[in-house]
Design an enzyme around this catalytic site. Structure first.
Site, mmCIF file in Angstrom:
data_model
loop_
_atom_site.group_PDB
_atom_site.id
_atom_site.type_symbol
_atom_site.label_atom_id
_atom_site.label_comp_id
_atom_site.label_asym_id
_atom_site.label_seq_id
_atom_site.Cartn_x
_atom_site.Cartn_y
_atom_site.Cartn_z
ATOM 1 N N GLU A 159 0.916 -1.284 -0.006
ATOM 2 C CA GLU A 159 -0.002 0.016 0.055
ATOM 3 C C GLU A 159 0.800 1.404 -0.151
ATOM 4 O O GLU A 159 0.508 2.140 0.653
ATOM 5 C CB GLU A 159 -0.972 -0.236 1.097
ATOM 6 C CG GLU A 159 -2.019 -1.178 1.068
ATOM 7 C CD GLU A 159 -2.824 -1.223 2.217
ATOM 8 O OE1 GLU A 159 -4.055 -1.618 2.081
ATOM 9 O OE2 GLU A 159 -2.577 -1.081 3.395
ATOM 10 N N GLU A 235 -6.036 -8.244 -0.864
ATOM 11 C CA GLU A 235 -6.678 -8.119 0.500
ATOM 12 C C GLU A 235 -8.411 -7.788 0.313
ATOM 13 O O GLU A 235 -8.625 -6.870 0.108
ATOM 14 C CB GLU A 235 -6.103 -6.991 1.448
ATOM 15 C CG GLU A 235 -4.700 -7.130 1.765
ATOM 16 C CD GLU A 235 -4.130 -6.185 2.747
ATOM 17 O OE1 GLU A 235 -5.030 -5.357 3.228
ATOM 18 O OE2 GLU A 235 -2.972 -5.916 2.863
#
Length: 585
Positions: A159, A235
């Site tokens: 991320e 995710e």
């Protein structure tokens, strides 16, 4: 499984044949090793063909140059167990993992260096990464699929698009991984919002996305970005985490999550985050900061398909039905016998005040000015700052500069004030009853370093600035590191004095005839941490929502056990209880 080949083209290919990744996240470091096989068997029985895990740098290199890969950190054993059960693996060994983990997995000792910059090409940071990678990949690289291991994919960063946009940094990480023997395909993962995908993408790697709902909206964003490559949600957030002070335990609808999972699998591959959350043992919980500090609780249950103690949930059964449309599911037969046990009330046998045993627990560092926890060579726990006044001194004003996260202030060992987060920025009047004291003690607590966002570089704990008395900096400090570990617990002398209402230790011996999973109920207790047979179970706090701490059976001994509670608020009971079920709030 033998030596195989995994490729990314228009889709994923395993030994030349199209392959759909159906993965679930299990963090080996959040589960006692004795239960790894059980959790992996349950993952396989739900229909998953892959397990995903992060690798936390801060645990594997707790001090510079000290590398640990055994016990709960033996990911080789974890991944080989997965392989034995017919599971492939995705490993995310980024220096930064987020994961609601202390400082996102970055070691706290990085912050001991003045001017440290994280997650960028700042040379001292990259040097530390290189040293770590050289040790890590000696152990990890042999587990790749082309070496006969289970690892299909690895991740370059995590991320990153929500943190920075320095392409040279991502390129440097990829280069270091490949220099150290990484040969499997590489991926990045980012949220599909704003410019996150653009910032975090690295040409030559596959971009994947993270989200918790609305896949019909999120996946097209990824499709537009990667054009011809396979779609993967790295995710798929099937639940959420809890922070101290939340009104209740976070849950997500099993029915809605199952529908979203069905859509994802009809269009690509998935990793369930989390399949099994586990526990933030010790002081490993992270924190968020959006206007105020929000430390996460000890439990990482995450409302996952498998609960914190490994119980199969309604969500597990709903997901299994969905997955059965796309893959084979296996009979739910498991090899590890796990029982839930209640051990009832257990009485406090001994008490001793922190102030009485402080000289036994730690050798102080002396300095004219306060030093942060990191400068003291301490990573986690509590630090006590002590100083003395001249007899004629009168303190009227007090202010702590650059202090985190929580501070309890005592004059002559009498509690004056407890400050938390934003309260630490203010100046306070000191009543005359305290102002003529001879000694000041400041007990600071690291509540968990922020694990996400730009505040990560500002996570020095303890007193990193100054203690202002009447507007000027006070000199002459002794600083006592209190990591609350097994070594420190062995030094406790319960024959010494106990002063009610002060931070204190409580010893609770108890007998166990048959070991079973249990939950430590701390109703009536205030705030602190719990050590069982020297193992730090984690934090407790009566503000909730977590009410009980999970105790896996392997942490218990048949026969005599010892529980030690460190409680800071002076709010205590005469006993604790061990109960078979959690209370999730």
């Amino acid at each position: 499984m033998g030596t195989s080949r995994f490729e990314i083209r228009d889709q994923f290919y395993l030994d030349g044949k199209p392959f759909q990744i159906i993965s679930g996240s299990i963090h080996y470091f959040r589960v006692v090793p004795e239960y790894w096989r059980d959790r992996l068997e349950k993952l396989r029985s739900m229909g998953c063909n892959t397990v995903e895990t992060y690798i936390p740098w801060n645990l594997h290199e707790p001090h510079p140059g000290e590398f640990l890969f055994d016990g709960i950190l033996d990911f080789v054993k974890f991944l080989k167990t997965a392989q034995e059960l017919g599971l492939w693996a995705i490993v995310r060994p980024s220096p930064y993992i987020c994961a609601e983990w202390e400082l996102g997995g970055l070691p706290a000792w990085l912050l001991a260096e003045d001017g440290m910059r994280l997650r960028c090409t700042y040379p001292p940071f990259l040097h530390a990464v290189r040293e770590y990678y050289q040790a890590l990949f000696k152990v990890l690289a042999p587990l790749q699929i082309d070496n006969g291991g289970p690892i299909l994919l690895m991740q370059v960063e995590n991320e990153y698009g929500a943190y920075g946009d320095e392409q040279a940094y991502l390129e440097a990480l990829r280069s270091e991984m490949q220099k150290n023997g990484v040969t499997v395909p590489l991926v990045t993962s980012d949220g599909p919002w704003g410019d996150y995908l653009d910032n975090g993408n690295l040409p030559g790697t596959l971009a994947t996305v993270n989200f918790g709902s609305k896949p019909e909206t999120q996946l097209p964003v990824l499709q537009k970005k990667i054009k011809a490559g396979p779609l993967m949600c790295m995710e798929f957030w099937v639940g959420w985490f809890d922070a101290w002070g939340d009104k209740k335990h976070h849950t997500a609808s099993a029915e809605n999550s199952a529908k979203d999972l069905d859509f994802i699998l009809a269009n690509g591959s998935v990793n369930l985050y989390m399949f099994h959350g586990g526990t933030n043992f010790g002081f490993m919980n992270g924190s968020n900061y959006y206007g105020r500090l929000s430390p996460d609780v000890t439990s990482y249950d995450y409302d996952a398909p498998l609960s914190e103690d490994g119980t199969i949930t309604e969500k597990y059964l709903e997901f299994r039905k969905v997955i059965s449309k796309y893959a084979n599911v296996y009979p739910m037969t498991f090899s590890t016998e796990i029982e839930q046990c209640s051990y009832g009330k257990q009485a406090v046998a001994d008490r001793v005040s922190l102030f009485s045993v402080l000289p036994d627990l730690a050798l102080p560092t002396e300095s004219p000015w306060p030093l942060s926890m990191e400068k003291l060579g301490q990573n986690y726990g509590y630090t006590l700052y002590r100083s003395y006044f001249k007899k004629e001194a009168q303190v009227g004003k007090l202010q702590l500069l650059d202090t985190n996260d929580r501070a309890q202030i005592f004059f002559d060992q009498q509690h004056f004030l407890t400050l938390y987060d934003l309260e630490l920025q203010k100046e306070y009047d000191v009543p005359s009853g305290f102002g003529h004291s001879e000694q000041i003690d400041i007990l600071t607590e690291n509540m968990g370093r922020v694990n996400y966002g730009p505040r990560m570089e500002y996570q020095h704990k303890g007193v990193n600035g100054a203690v202002l008395l009447n507007g000027h900096g006070h000199a002459g400090w002794r600083m006592y590191p209190l990591p609350m570990d097994a070594e420190m617990a062995e030094k406790l002398d319960f024959r010494k004095d106990y002063q009610q209402g002060t931070p204190s230790f409580y010893r609770i011996p108890f007998q166990v005839e048959k070991r079973g999973d249990t939950f430590l109920d701390l109703s009536g207790w205030g705030k602190g941490c719990a050590l069982l047979n020297g193992f730090n179970l984690g934090r407790f706090w009566d503000k909730g929502p977590q009410k009980r701490l999970y105790v896996p059976a392997p942490l218990l001994r048949q026969g005599e056990n010892e529980l030690i509670l460190f409680e800071t608020e002076g709010k205590t009971a005469d006993y604790v209880r061990f109960l078979a079920k959690p209370e999730l709030g």
